[in-house]
Design an enzyme around this catalytic site. Structure first.
Site, PDB file in Angstrom:
ATOM      1  N   CYS A   2      14.348  -2.065 -23.947  1.00 37.67           N
ATOM      2  CA  CYS A   2      15.243  -3.209 -23.809  1.00 37.67           C
ATOM      3  C   CYS A   2      16.625  -2.682 -23.492  1.00 37.67           C
ATOM      4  O   CYS A   2      16.816  -1.483 -23.341  1.00 37.67           O
ATOM      5  CB  CYS A   2      15.268  -4.012 -25.090  1.00 37.67           C
ATOM      6  N   ARG A  30      15.920  -3.928 -17.682  1.00 38.95           N
ATOM      7  CA  ARG A  30      15.204  -3.154 -18.696  1.00 38.95           C
ATOM      8  C   ARG A  30      14.285  -4.027 -19.567  1.00 38.95           C
ATOM      9  O   ARG A  30      13.510  -3.513 -20.374  1.00 38.95           O
ATOM     10  CB  ARG A  30      16.205  -2.450 -19.618  1.00 38.95           C
ATOM     11  N   TRP A  79      12.695  -6.546 -24.577  1.00 35.49           N
ATOM     12  CA  TRP A  79      11.370  -6.359 -23.993  1.00 35.49           C
ATOM     13  C   TRP A  79      10.472  -6.064 -25.184  1.00 35.49           C
ATOM     14  O   TRP A  79      10.394  -4.943 -25.666  1.00 35.49           O
ATOM     15  CB  TRP A  79      11.406  -5.202 -23.000  1.00 35.49           C
ATOM     16  N   ASN A 105      16.900  -0.650 -29.485  1.00 31.08           N
ATOM     17  CA  ASN A 105      15.940  -0.365 -28.422  1.00 31.08           C
ATOM     18  C   ASN A 105      15.050   0.757 -28.926  1.00 31.08           C
ATOM     19  O   ASN A 105      15.562   1.807 -29.303  1.00 31.08           O
ATOM     20  CB  ASN A 105      16.716   0.070 -27.168  1.00 31.08           C
ATOM     21  N   GLY A 106      13.756   0.519 -28.965  1.00 29.48           N
ATOM     22  CA  GLY A 106      12.839   1.556 -29.422  1.00 29.48           C
ATOM     23  C   GLY A 106      11.799   0.987 -30.358  1.00 29.48           C
ATOM     24  O   GLY A 106      11.585  -0.226 -30.398  1.00 29.48           O
ATOM     25  N   GLU A 485      -6.577   5.871  -5.944  1.00 28.04           N
ATOM     26  CA  GLU A 485      -5.225   5.435  -6.299  1.00 28.04           C
ATOM     27  C   GLU A 485      -4.215   5.993  -5.286  1.00 28.04           C
ATOM     28  O   GLU A 485      -3.283   5.301  -4.879  1.00 28.04           O
ATOM     29  CB  GLU A 485      -4.895   5.852  -7.741  1.00 28.04           C
ATOM     30  N   LYS A 489      -1.696   3.807  -2.921  1.00 21.68           N
ATOM     31  CA  LYS A 489      -0.223   3.981  -2.879  1.00 21.68           C
ATOM     32  C   LYS A 489       0.239   4.134  -1.437  1.00 21.68           C
ATOM     33  O   LYS A 489       1.248   3.561  -1.029  1.00 21.68           O
ATOM     34  CB  LYS A 489       0.192   5.241  -3.626  1.00 21.68           C
ATOM     35  N   GLU A 492       0.106   0.830   0.272  1.00 19.43           N
ATOM     36  CA  GLU A 492       1.129  -0.102  -0.223  1.00 19.43           C
ATOM     37  C   GLU A 492       2.514   0.230   0.319  1.00 19.43           C
ATOM     38  O   GLU A 492       3.190  -0.621   0.878  1.00 19.43           O
ATOM     39  CB  GLU A 492       1.204  -0.034  -1.763  1.00 19.43           C
ATOM     40  N   HIS A 508     -21.650  10.535   5.157  1.00 18.33           N
ATOM     41  CA  HIS A 508     -22.524   9.442   5.583  1.00 18.33           C
ATOM     42  C   HIS A 508     -21.753   8.435   6.433  1.00 18.33           C
ATOM     43  O   HIS A 508     -21.921   7.236   6.279  1.00 18.33           O
ATOM     44  CB  HIS A 508     -23.132   8.754   4.360  1.00 18.33           C
ATOM     45  N   LYS A 611       4.702  -8.095  -7.327  1.00 21.37           N
ATOM     46  CA  LYS A 611       4.398  -7.237  -8.481  1.00 21.37           C
ATOM     47  C   LYS A 611       3.238  -7.794  -9.306  1.00 21.37           C
ATOM     48  O   LYS A 611       2.391  -7.054  -9.771  1.00 21.37           O
ATOM     49  CB  LYS A 611       5.671  -7.131  -9.334  1.00 21.37           C
TER      50      LYS A 611
HETATM   51  N1  GLU Z   1      10.871  -2.831 -31.174  1.00 18.77           N
HETATM   52  C1  GLU Z   1      11.927  -3.770 -30.941  1.00 18.77           C
HETATM   53  C2  GLU Z   1      11.359  -5.169 -30.739  1.00 18.77           C
HETATM   54  O1  GLU Z   1      10.219  -5.387 -30.505  1.00 18.77           O
HETATM   55  C3  GLU Z   1      12.782  -3.374 -29.770  1.00 18.77           C
HETATM   56  C4  GLU Z   1      12.047  -3.501 -28.488  1.00 18.77           C
HETATM   57  C5  GLU Z   1      12.539  -2.677 -27.330  1.00 18.77           C
HETATM   58  O2  GLU Z   1      13.170  -1.650 -27.425  1.00 18.77           O
HETATM   59  O3  GLU Z   1      12.180  -3.061 -26.207  1.00 18.77           O
HETATM   60  O4  GLU Z   1      12.055  -6.106 -30.847  1.00 18.77           O
END
Ligand code: GLU
Length: 616
Positions: A2, A30, A79, A105-106, A485, A489, A492, A508, A611
């Site tokens: 995120c 992000r 995210w 984020n994490g 794959e 690519k 694409e 063949h 996408k």
């Molecule tokens: N783990 C956190 C959440 O789910 C942060 C997500 C992230 O870094 O994207 O809200």
């Protein structure tokens, strides 16, 4: 993955609300399933947040409207990894006393035990996120008498996982505390006036070009126009170099890379390291279900289908059962009157919104009592609603239309499941399984080394292929998935009809296309198919084919027979060969990327593609 953004200033002529809103918008690439802002005024937190893209949220609530006297604000674009993308799960998260707010984020890996311990102490949780344990832990430390900085430092010691986080406290309106471990964080500064923190430089680039890049295990205390850094391992102050950024804003969004596709290929090692942290319990659930299943199918479309071909090969090796791979659009017609009760279906979709995959799953569920195991990159996506169990790969948002890092994280996830199956079934000695596990753990490093040292060989191949309209990528065994794959690519992004095909099957029919100088790329890890592949190389060479090979570092035979070789810096033994779809594919992704550039095409926007395919 995120985006986080923060600002603290002593200037009166700044519209803090607009600064924070524009900053977080520049990070929306992000992640964009929800957004929130917190500011401080008169010893109170002002939090505004909601689910949806920023533009949609703005129509409902004005995120830029924050109290006039506020000199500090934090924002987050989410995210989701833990908890659905709902308003309540959006960041910022606060503690019970509503004095502390955190954006993160994490992933906090030990959040379940922390949450349990906090609940037992009477803490009330408002969200399902892993993040929310952080403000509560800081709250406890402050109640124990520590100051704001010490409380954050002590809290970080309790966390395992990855984070970039920013914290504010109503009693400390002149500070933002930030810290980083394995998630990116940068600090922008206008000395003496304003300080910014962000997940990525573009967020503050229109405001300042002076910045500090934070490293893992560092904490910083941001005040208006000044910043102090602390090494969390030694607890000592550190001096960091102030950098001046001279990228354009457009280049900065791509992290200095020319295209998102290239940036995302270079992000593969990090995305894979994040994916390696998928909960072992969840992997074991998948492993157990597959172990006890009679009939197993794997279904997907496009790149996810080729990831599935590689993954089913790896899983079958350890599971000792056949897994049938069926393109999702053909699922219903192929299994029309043969889908058995109690079958297990693995559905793989980057977006989780691929309509054909969803339809295959819906149809199967309506016909029989089946179990659906989903692998997707997007929490809460439609596919997850029809699934019994879901693993979310940790590739982070992928902007380039052609899938790159999501392919690698999908194959990796399937390989991680395969290792759990091997452990459960104990078909091999424990020491053997450990060797496979170690080889899989090394795959991000192999890719990193390849991207660092071997890219020139790709450019040589692209120049060699320049005039060739058609060619083949040939392989045997598991590498057929890699070849397919690679062919996809090139179709694409480079707009070339390049076919990934079985080397044995090519006799063949397709071999009739070969003339003097016709290029053929052979994917040649030294596995059980290698000797026979030598035979195929000879057949094509005898007809004038120009042989290009993808081989391991110490390859002798096929590289000797080749006009050009691309070497993947990895050992060539059975432990590594089985994971070669992961380590060999980045070379083909780069080949497609540079071929697109050579033909004047924009690799981020291939013709006629989107996408996420949400039409039949
Ligand atoms: N783990 C956190 C959440 O789910 C942060 C997500 C992230 O870094 O994207 O809200």
């Amino acid at each position: 993955m995120c985006g986080i953004f923060g600002v603290i200033t002593n200037q009166d002529n700044i519209s803090l609300g607009n600064v924070v809103l524009e900053g977080i918008k520049r990070l929306e690439y992000r992640g964009y399933d929800s957004c929130g802002v917190v500011s401080l005024s008169n010893s109170k937190l002002y939090i505004k947040k909601d689910s949806g893209k920023i533009e949609e949220i703005q129509k409902r609530i004005d995120l830029a409207e924050i109290p006039n006297n506020s000199k500090l604000a934090l924002a987050h674009t989410r995210w989701a990894t833990h908890g659905k993308p709902t308003r309540i799960n959006s960041h910022p998260h606060s503690d019970c006393s509503n004095k502390i707010a955190v954006v993160h984020n994490g992933i906090i890996e030990n959040f379940i035990e922390l949450r349990k311990a906090l609940s037992e102490r009477g803490h009330i949780f408002k969200s399902d996120t892993d993040t929310e344990v952080i403000p509560h832990l800081i709250e406890i430390k402050m109640k124990e008498g520590l100051d704001f900085k010490e409380s954050v430092v002590e809290t970080l010691k309790l966390l395992t996982g990855a984070y970039a986080l920013a914290v504010c406290h109503v009693d400390y309106p002149d500070s933002i505390i930030v810290a980083r471990k394995e998630s990116p964080l940068v600090i922008g500064i206008i000395e003496g006036k304003t300080t910014y923190c962000a997940s990525d430089i573009p967020a503050f680039l229109p405001l300042t070009r002076k910045c500090y890049i934070m490293d893992d295990d560092e904490l910083a205390i941001l005040k208006a126009g000044e910043v102090e850094f602390i090494n969390l391992k030694t607890n000592e102050k550190i001096e960091k170099e102030l950098k001046t950024i001279d990228w354009s804003i457009d280049a900065a969004e791509k992290g200095g890379y020319e295209h998102f596709m290239l940036k995302e290929i270079y992000e593969e090692p990090t995305a894979m390291k994040r994916t390696m942290k998928i909960s072992k319990d969840l992997l074991r659930i998948f492993a157990n279900i597959l172990w006890s299943a009679e009939n197993i199918y794997i279904t997907a479309a496009g790149t996810s289908f080729y990831a599935s071909l590689a993954g089913k090969f790896i899983i079958s090796r350890f599971l000792g059962k056949y897994i049938q791979a069926i393109e999702c659009s053909e699922f219903q017609t192929q299994l029309f009157n043969s889908l058995k009760n109690e079958s297990v279906i693995i559905a793989v979709s980057q977006s989780g919104e691929t309509i054909d995959t969803i339809e295959a799953i819906r149809w199967a569920k309506s016909k029989r009592n089946v179990k659906i195991l989903t692998i997707t990159n997007v929490v809460g996506s439609s596919l997850t609603r029809y699934s019994d169990h879901v693993i979310v790969t940790q590739a982070g948002p992928e902007i380039g239309v052609a899938a790159t890092k999501t392919y690698n994280t999908q194959v990796l996830t399937l390989a991680l499941i395969a290792i759990e199956i091997a452990k459960l079934r104990k078909i091999e000695l424990e020491s053997e399984i450990e060797k496979y596990e170690k080889a899989l753990e090394e795959t991000p490093q192999i890719i990193e080394n390849f991207l660092k040292n071997n890219v020139d060989s790709i450019k040589d191949v692209v120049n060699t292929l320049e005039k060739s309209v058609n060619f083949f990528i040939l392989a045997r065994g598991i590498s057929i998935a890699t070849a397919k794959e690679g062919g996809l690519k090139l179709k694409e992004v480079a707009c070339r009809f390049i076919e990934g095909y079985s080397a044995a099957h090519a006799k063949h029919g397709p071999i009739s296309l070969v003339r003097e100088g016709f290029p053929i790329i052979f994917i040649a890890p030294p596995d059980e198919t290698y000797q026979r592949l030598i035979g195929n190389v000879m057949e094509f060479k005898a007809r004038g084919g120009k042989i290009i090979s993808l081989v391991v570092e110490n390859d002798k035979y096929i590289s000797d027979l080749s006009n050009i070789s691309i070497r993947i810096p990895q050992p060539g033994n059975k432990y590594y060969n089985i994971f070669s779809p992961i380590t060999f594919t980045p070379a083909l992704q780069l080949l497609a990327y540079y071929a697109a550039l050579l033909h004047g095409l924009d690799p981020d926007k291939p013709l006629n593609l989107s996408k996420t395919v949400t039409v039949h």
